[in-house]
Each structure stands twice: as structure tokens, then as C-alpha cells.
Write an enzyme that holds these catalytic residues in place. Sequence first.
Site, PDB file in Angstrom:
ATOM      1  N   ASP A 126      32.509  31.277  25.825  1.00 11.84           N
ATOM      2  CA  ASP A 126      32.222  31.032  27.236  1.00 11.84           C
ATOM      3  C   ASP A 126      32.804  32.202  28.022  1.00 11.84           C
ATOM      4  O   ASP A 126      33.999  32.270  28.278  1.00 11.84           O
ATOM      5  CB  ASP A 126      32.826  29.700  27.688  1.00 11.84           C
ATOM      6  CG  ASP A 126      32.514  29.400  29.148  1.00 11.84           C
ATOM      7  OD1 ASP A 126      31.912  30.273  29.820  1.00 11.84           O
ATOM      8  OD2 ASP A 126      32.881  28.309  29.616  1.00 11.84           O
TER       9      ASP A 126
ATOM     10  N   LYS B  61      28.985  33.705  37.225  1.00 11.65           N
ATOM     11  CA  LYS B  61      29.786  34.546  38.129  1.00 11.65           C
ATOM     12  C   LYS B  61      29.199  35.961  38.308  1.00 11.65           C
ATOM     13  O   LYS B  61      28.190  36.100  38.985  1.00 11.65           O
ATOM     14  CB  LYS B  61      31.247  34.541  37.685  1.00 11.65           C
ATOM     15  CG  LYS B  61      31.785  33.088  37.700  1.00 11.65           C
ATOM     16  CD  LYS B  61      33.286  32.934  37.593  1.00 11.65           C
ATOM     17  CE  LYS B  61      33.668  31.492  37.906  1.00 11.65           C
ATOM     18  NZ  LYS B  61      34.115  30.694  36.786  1.00 11.65           N
TER      19      LYS B  61
ATOM     20  N   TYR C 294      38.454  25.958  30.574  1.00 13.28           N
ATOM     21  CA  TYR C 294      37.535  25.253  31.481  1.00 13.28           C
ATOM     22  C   TYR C 294      36.121  25.744  31.194  1.00 13.28           C
ATOM     23  O   TYR C 294      35.898  26.948  31.026  1.00 13.28           O
ATOM     24  CB  TYR C 294      37.906  25.550  32.942  1.00 13.28           C
ATOM     25  CG  TYR C 294      36.955  24.952  33.949  1.00 13.28           C
ATOM     26  CD1 TYR C 294      36.862  23.569  34.127  1.00 13.28           C
ATOM     27  CD2 TYR C 294      36.130  25.771  34.736  1.00 13.28           C
ATOM     28  CE1 TYR C 294      35.989  23.022  35.062  1.00 13.28           C
ATOM     29  CE2 TYR C 294      35.262  25.227  35.677  1.00 13.28           C
ATOM     30  CZ  TYR C 294      35.188  23.857  35.835  1.00 13.28           C
ATOM     31  OH  TYR C 294      34.328  23.309  36.759  1.00 13.28           O
TER      32      TYR C 294
HETATM   33  C1  LIG Z   1      33.534  29.225  36.436  1.00 13.00           C
HETATM   34  C2  LIG Z   1      33.429  28.860  35.012  1.00 13.00           C
HETATM   35  C3  LIG Z   1      32.492  27.912  34.547  1.00 13.00           C
HETATM   36  C4  LIG Z   1      31.636  27.107  35.491  1.00 13.00           C
HETATM   37  O1  LIG Z   1      30.734  27.901  36.197  1.00 13.00           O
HETATM   38  P1  LIG Z   1      30.090  27.293  37.544  1.00 13.00           P
HETATM   39  O2  LIG Z   1      29.157  28.374  37.992  1.00 13.00           O
HETATM   40  O3  LIG Z   1      31.218  27.036  38.457  1.00 13.00           O
HETATM   41  O4  LIG Z   1      29.382  26.054  37.150  1.00 13.00           O
HETATM   42  C5  LIG Z   1      32.385  27.703  33.195  1.00 13.00           C
HETATM   43  N1  LIG Z   1      33.159  28.378  32.320  1.00 13.00           N
HETATM   44  C6  LIG Z   1      34.069  29.278  32.727  1.00 13.00           C
HETATM   45  C7  LIG Z   1      34.866  30.006  31.702  1.00 13.00           C
HETATM   46  C8  LIG Z   1      34.240  29.539  34.079  1.00 13.00           C
HETATM   47  O5  LIG Z   1      35.172  30.407  34.465  1.00 13.00           O
END
Ligand SMILES: *Cc1c(COP(=O)(O)O)cnc(C)c1O
Length: 426
Positions: A239, A267, A144
Site C-alpha cells: 500500500d 494522494k 492504515y
Molecule cells: C491515505 C491512505 C489511504 C486512504 O486513502 P484515501 O484517499 O484517504 O481513501 C490508504 N492507505 C494509505 C497508506 C494511506 O496513507
Amino acid sequence: MHKVTSEELFQRALKVAPGGVHSPVRSFKGLDRAPVFFTQAEGAFLTSVENKKYIDFCQSFGPLILGHLDAEVKEEVHRMVDTAWTFGAAEVYSLELAEWITSTLPFMEKLRFVSSGTEAVMSALRVARAATGRNKILKFEGCYHGHVDNLLVKAGSGLAGTAASSSAGIPAEVAAHTVVAPLDDEAKLAEVFAAQGKDIAAVIIEPLPANYGLLVQRPEFLRKVAELCEKNGSLLIFDEVISGFRVGLGGMVEKTGIRPDLVTYGKIIGGGFPVGCYGGKAELMNMVAPSGDVYQAGTLSANPIGMRAGLTTLKKMQRLDGWNVLEKRTAKFAQTLKAGFAKKGLNLEVSQVASLFWIHGQTPAPIRSIDQIPQNQGGTFKNLFLKSLNNGVYLAPNAYEVGFVSMAHSEELLDQAAQIIIEAAE
Ligand SMILES: *Cc1c(COP(=O)(O)O)cnc(C)c1O
């Protein structure tokens, strides 16, 4: 006197927000009850409107590695609130966090702060496309990357790598710029690269996929990803929005020894406030406006409160050797759960890396791709979740979300939580 309940609040919320929530997984969809409405949080605990206390393993889906309302972070946040809220101008707070990150993580030569993980990913893709003059992005099924149009895709029914959008509202033409490959499969990946490699601007991967269960990848697979990128002139984007500052100070870059071209964070970097970040090689980041012609901007980017919360969180984790502490505590917690499940003859397993854990049905081998997840995961989880909730443990309300342990979860509290979860699993 009548006290308001979560059920009543949910009925009201349904009238004003889609599904009653502002992000889908919060809604308890498929769990046959209203989501718990919370009013307060502190340390490892959440308090509901019913005034019931829960041990929280969701921790806002990851940002709170020190737990809710950490005293040091709170003090810095209060000081910042009394100093300035936002400048929309050059200031010292983002400079301090940027200097700390670039001096601590050598692969982050230059960076840009944004306000969410989604925004960080979206911006990194733009840089990759500009740098390579190519349009396609390769992503893996089960990873994701936020709600970026391009990346809300699943494997399509066409040739190897074709993508179909996984959300309404995304034109087929947009999904067509994305190529999808399964995790844990070097041969398939080589096949996709053989067919489309010359058009792939970048490969984006969660080096520790933790948004569809916890799908730990083999180092050889990750090395193959890096090798194919190198050979085909495609950029590699890690990511690390969830794994960054979670599995260790240097995230999965440090753990794997692989050097990606660009890295995205979110995060933990904001210590509980909305902050995202993308960065990496200076020559790539120099392409971003105003130094280059890749446009990217944000009214509230590098918000000083988030900058302060993030820097205080990271420095505190470093000072306390927090990543080692959490790794040990969480490994012990996972062991306790596993032993408890085994003792009761339950067909349950716990996958754990650093302070992340995921409870799932037993499988013959570690789960590394989405097709290896047991069919009954939803049903298994529902029972476990509802009974745990009843007895005061709040897990993220979805079978495919991982749990997060914070510095506020003491060993005693983890033991207590483990007993509640084991009992709930019966
Ligand atoms: C949470 C997450 C996102 C999205 O971040 P948001 O702050 O919710 O937009 C993208 N990539 C990964 C791997 C994530 O865990």
C-alpha cells in the site's frame, strides 16, 4: 465591521457535519480549540479566515508534493476544465497517465484508476481473494489502509493474529477475515503464518508505515514478509498510497527491491485531485471486469482533471529531480530541528525519510512499532502544535500524523519554520 472567525464557523459546522468536519483528523479533537478554517492556499502557505498566513506541513495529508497551486499543474487543470470535466467513456487522458506509469515503473504491468486510496485498497483485496480462492487478509498493527471495513481492525484478545474491529458498524464476521500481526517482528509473523498461512489470500503492508507516526521498517523484516508470502502462496500488496511518488519515483518498491504482486496508490498520483490506482502483475489485473470476473467500477473513475494534474505533477518532479531535492532539504530541516531541541535540552527526536518527518519523544532505539511510541506523545505534541500554530506553522493536527515537505518549501522557509517549532517546543 465584524469579521467571521474560525470559532464561529466551527460552531456552524458542528450543526451540519459530524464533529464539524468531513474527515476526522481535521477536527483538532483533543487540542482544546476549534480547527482553523482556511480560505486560500498557495505554495507552502495556507491563509485562514482571520487572514493569518501559516507555513503548511500538512499539504492536504500528502498529495501536494509540489505545494499548493503549482503554476504548471494549475495551467493544465485550467486547460482541462475548459475542455471536459468527465466523460464516462473511453478518453485519452487516463491512457496517457497509465502509459506513463507502466512504462516508468516496470512492476506496474497493468493498472486501474479509481477515486481514492481506500477504493484502491478495497479493489486490490478483491483481486487477491479471487486469485487465491482464500478469504483472509493479513495486516500489520500501526498500518492504515483507508476506511475499508475489513482493515479497520486491531489485534484481538484471542490466539496470535485474531482481529477485533476498531470501528463501530463492522460485523465481527467481517473482522474475522482479517489477521493482525505486529510490525518489526519476524518471529511473530512466522507464528501467524504457521497457524493460518494456508488461508491468507494476501498480506497488505505500508512498506513505509506513515499513518501512525513514521515507523521505519528494517529491510530484513520486509524481506521476511515477502518470503513468507511466497512460501504460503499469499499475495503481497504494497500500500503505497502515502509512500508512492513520495520517497522516490518508484516508491518503496524501488527502495526495497521487493516486487509485490499488487500496489495501491493515491494522494500524489492525482496531484491534489481525487485519484487512486491499483495495479501490478498483468495476470492478476486481467481478472478485473470487463476482462475478468472481479467486478469493480466507478462513475468518476479516471477523472480527466485528476489525470492531468497527476501526470503534470509526476513529470515535473522527474524533470526537476524533485525527490533528491526534497530528500536533501528535509534532511537538513530535520537536522536543524534536532540540533535546536538538543541545544535547549529538550527530550525530542525527529524521524525523517525523504520528505516525511515526525516529531516525537526520545527513545533508546528507532521507533518501528506502535508499542515503542512514548506514552506521552499526545501531550508532547499538543503543546508543540498549539504554540507552532500560534506562531504561523500549521502541522497536521494529530500527534500520530507525519509532516510533509513540498517543493514549495524553500530552504529559507524551512529554517524559519524550524526556529518557530524549536521555540514552541520549549
Ligand atoms: C491515505 C491512505 C489511504 C486512504 O486513502 P484515501 O484517499 O484517504 O481513501 C490508504 N492507505 C494509505 C497508506 C494511506 O496513507
